[in-house]
Design a protein around this motif. Structure first.
Motif, short mmCIF file in Angstrom:
data_model
loop_
_atom_site.label_atom_id
_atom_site.label_comp_id
_atom_site.label_asym_id
_atom_site.label_seq_id
_atom_site.Cartn_x
_atom_site.Cartn_y
_atom_site.Cartn_z
N ILE A 135 0.84 -1.20 0.00
CA ILE A 135 0.00 0.00 0.00
C ILE A 135 0.87 1.25 0.00
CG2 ILE A 135 -1.77 1.31 1.26
CD1 ILE A 135 -2.76 -1.26 -0.22
N TRP A 136 1.96 1.25 0.77
CA TRP A 136 2.86 2.41 0.75
C TRP A 136 3.49 2.59 -0.63
CZ3 TRP A 136 3.14 6.79 2.95
CH2 TRP A 136 2.68 6.95 4.24
N ALA A 137 3.79 1.51 -1.32
CA ALA A 137 4.35 1.63 -2.67
C ALA A 137 3.33 2.26 -3.61
CB ALA A 137 4.78 0.26 -3.19
N VAL A 138 2.04 1.93 -3.45
CA VAL A 138 0.99 2.56 -4.26
C VAL A 138 0.89 4.04 -3.90
CG1 VAL A 138 -1.51 2.65 -4.69
CG2 VAL A 138 -0.33 0.43 -4.65
N ILE A 139 0.88 4.35 -2.61
CA ILE A 139 0.82 5.76 -2.18
C ILE A 139 1.96 6.55 -2.81
CG2 ILE A 139 1.11 7.31 -0.20
CD1 ILE A 139 -0.37 5.12 1.48
N THR A 140 3.16 6.03 -2.74
CA THR A 140 4.32 6.72 -3.29
C THR A 140 4.20 6.87 -4.80
OG1 THR A 140 5.72 5.94 -1.49
CG2 THR A 140 6.84 6.67 -3.50
N ALA A 141 3.74 5.83 -5.48
CA ALA A 141 3.59 5.90 -6.94
C ALA A 141 2.58 6.96 -7.36
CB ALA A 141 3.18 4.54 -7.49
N VAL A 142 1.50 7.10 -6.60
CA VAL A 142 0.44 8.06 -6.95
C VAL A 142 0.79 9.47 -6.51
CG1 VAL A 142 -1.97 8.71 -6.51
CG2 VAL A 142 -1.39 6.31 -6.97
N THR A 143 1.28 9.62 -5.28
CA THR A 143 1.48 10.96 -4.71
C THR A 143 2.93 11.44 -4.73
OG1 THR A 143 1.88 10.16 -2.45
CG2 THR A 143 -0.43 10.53 -3.10
N GLY A 144 3.86 10.54 -4.85
CA GLY A 144 5.27 10.89 -4.74
C GLY A 144 5.73 10.99 -3.29
N LEU A 145 4.83 10.73 -2.35
CA LEU A 145 5.14 10.86 -0.93
C LEU A 145 5.57 9.53 -0.33
CD1 LEU A 145 2.08 13.04 0.16
CD2 LEU A 145 4.38 13.83 -0.42
N THR A 146 6.37 9.62 0.70
CA THR A 146 6.73 8.47 1.52
C THR A 146 6.39 8.82 2.96
OG1 THR A 146 8.99 9.27 1.81
CG2 THR A 146 8.61 7.73 -0.01
N TYR A 147 6.49 7.84 3.83
CA TYR A 147 6.26 8.10 5.25
C TYR A 147 7.32 9.08 5.74
CZ TYR A 147 5.66 7.35 10.24
OH TYR A 147 5.45 7.53 11.59
N ASP A 148 6.89 10.20 6.30
CA ASP A 148 7.80 11.24 6.77
C ASP A 148 7.60 11.42 8.27
OD1 ASP A 148 9.26 13.51 7.37
OD2 ASP A 148 8.28 14.79 5.86
N GLU A 149 8.49 10.83 9.05
CA GLU A 149 8.34 10.88 10.50
C GLU A 149 8.51 12.28 11.07
OE1 GLU A 149 12.75 9.57 12.04
OE2 GLU A 149 11.28 8.01 11.67
N SER A 150 9.07 13.22 10.29
CA SER A 150 9.27 14.59 10.79
C SER A 150 8.07 15.51 10.52
CB SER A 150 10.52 15.20 10.16
OG SER A 150 10.33 15.42 8.78
N LEU A 151 7.11 15.03 9.76
CA LEU A 151 5.94 15.86 9.43
C LEU A 151 5.07 16.06 10.68
CD1 LEU A 151 4.71 17.23 6.94
CD2 LEU A 151 3.39 15.15 6.55
N GLN A 152 4.61 17.30 10.87
CA GLN A 152 3.71 17.62 11.99
C GLN A 152 2.27 17.65 11.47
OE1 GLN A 152 4.49 18.45 15.48
NE2 GLN A 152 6.16 17.17 14.73
N TYR A 153 1.36 17.08 12.25
CA TYR A 153 -0.05 16.97 11.87
C TYR A 153 -0.91 17.79 12.81
CZ TYR A 153 1.28 13.10 8.90
OH TYR A 153 1.86 12.34 7.92
N ARG A 154 -1.90 18.46 12.25
CA ARG A 154 -2.89 19.19 13.04
C ARG A 154 -3.94 18.21 13.53
NH1 ARG A 154 -3.32 25.01 11.09
NH2 ARG A 154 -5.53 24.79 11.52
N VAL A 155 -4.40 18.39 14.76
CA VAL A 155 -5.36 17.47 15.36
C VAL A 155 -6.76 18.08 15.30
CG1 VAL A 155 -6.02 16.24 17.48
CG2 VAL A 155 -3.59 16.60 16.94
N TYR A 156 -7.72 17.28 14.80
CA TYR A 156 -9.12 17.67 14.70
C TYR A 156 -9.96 16.65 15.46
CZ TYR A 156 -7.41 20.53 10.84
OH TYR A 156 -6.72 21.44 10.08
N PRO A 157 -10.42 17.00 16.67
CA PRO A 157 -11.21 16.04 17.46
C PRO A 157 -12.49 15.64 16.71
CG PRO A 157 -10.53 17.90 18.81
CD PRO A 157 -10.20 18.25 17.38
N VAL A 158 -12.87 14.40 16.89
CA VAL A 158 -14.10 13.86 16.28
C VAL A 158 -15.02 13.44 17.41
CG1 VAL A 158 -15.04 12.03 14.84
CG2 VAL A 158 -12.82 13.03 14.29
N GLY A 159 -16.29 13.82 17.27
CA GLY A 159 -17.30 13.35 18.23
C GLY A 159 -17.46 14.16 19.40
#
Length: 159
Positions: A135-159
């Motif tokens: 699945i990661w190989a498909v993600i990379t092929a489509v988006t050009g992205l790989t898993y980036d452990e340094s990326l910061q994510y914004r949190v959006y609570p659900v529920g």
């Protein structure tokens, strides 16, 4: 690491816009590292970031992302990983239409719609079948992205 999560990649929009498209609009003000965003450590939230021209929204509960349908001419990729049940898959949307859908569960291909991506032929499949590396190989092929452990994510609570 066992992956049990889902993710929506949207090209050419911001992370906030991608989350808004899932009907979640309240940013908590908190950011987290990739390990938390891409795992089920805190499943009651969405985690969104931007990288390489793509917004990515991780959904550990696998409920909001999995039901997403484009309302425009989106180029998007939904991927999901469930190592507990050995279920992996993805859906690719091109110009707002689903052009490829693939699901592998417990040793069998259970859904296989659309023309396989050229990149799929070159992805090594282990003897037990497609897994998170596939699945990661498909993600990379489509988006050009790989898993980036340094990326910061914004949190959006659900529920």
């Amino acid at each position: 690491m066992g992956w049990n999560t889902s993710v929506l990649f949207r090209q050419g929009i911001t992370a906030d816009e991608a989350v808004d498209d899932l009907a979640i609009t309240e940013f908590s003000g908190e950011t987290v590292e990739a390990e938390q965003a891409t795992s089920a450590l805190k499943p009651d939230a969405l985690y969104a970031a931007e990288s390489g021209g793509w917004a990515q929204v991780w959904n550990p509960m696998m409920d909001l992302v999995m039901g997403w349908e484009p309302t425009d001419t989106a180029t998007a990729l939904i991927a999901f990983f469930s190592s507990v049940s050995s279920t992996y898959g993805f859906s690719l949307f091109t110009d707002g239409e689903r052009t490829r859908h693939f699901v592998y569960a417990e040793g069998e291909i259970v859904e296989d719609e659309g023309t396989p991506l050229a990149s799929e032929a070159g992805i090594e499949v282990p003897s037990w079948g497609p897994d998170e590396n596939y699945i990661w190989a498909v993600i990379t092929a489509v988006t050009g992205l790989t898993y980036d452990e340094s990326l910061q994510y914004r949190v959006y609570p659900v529920g």
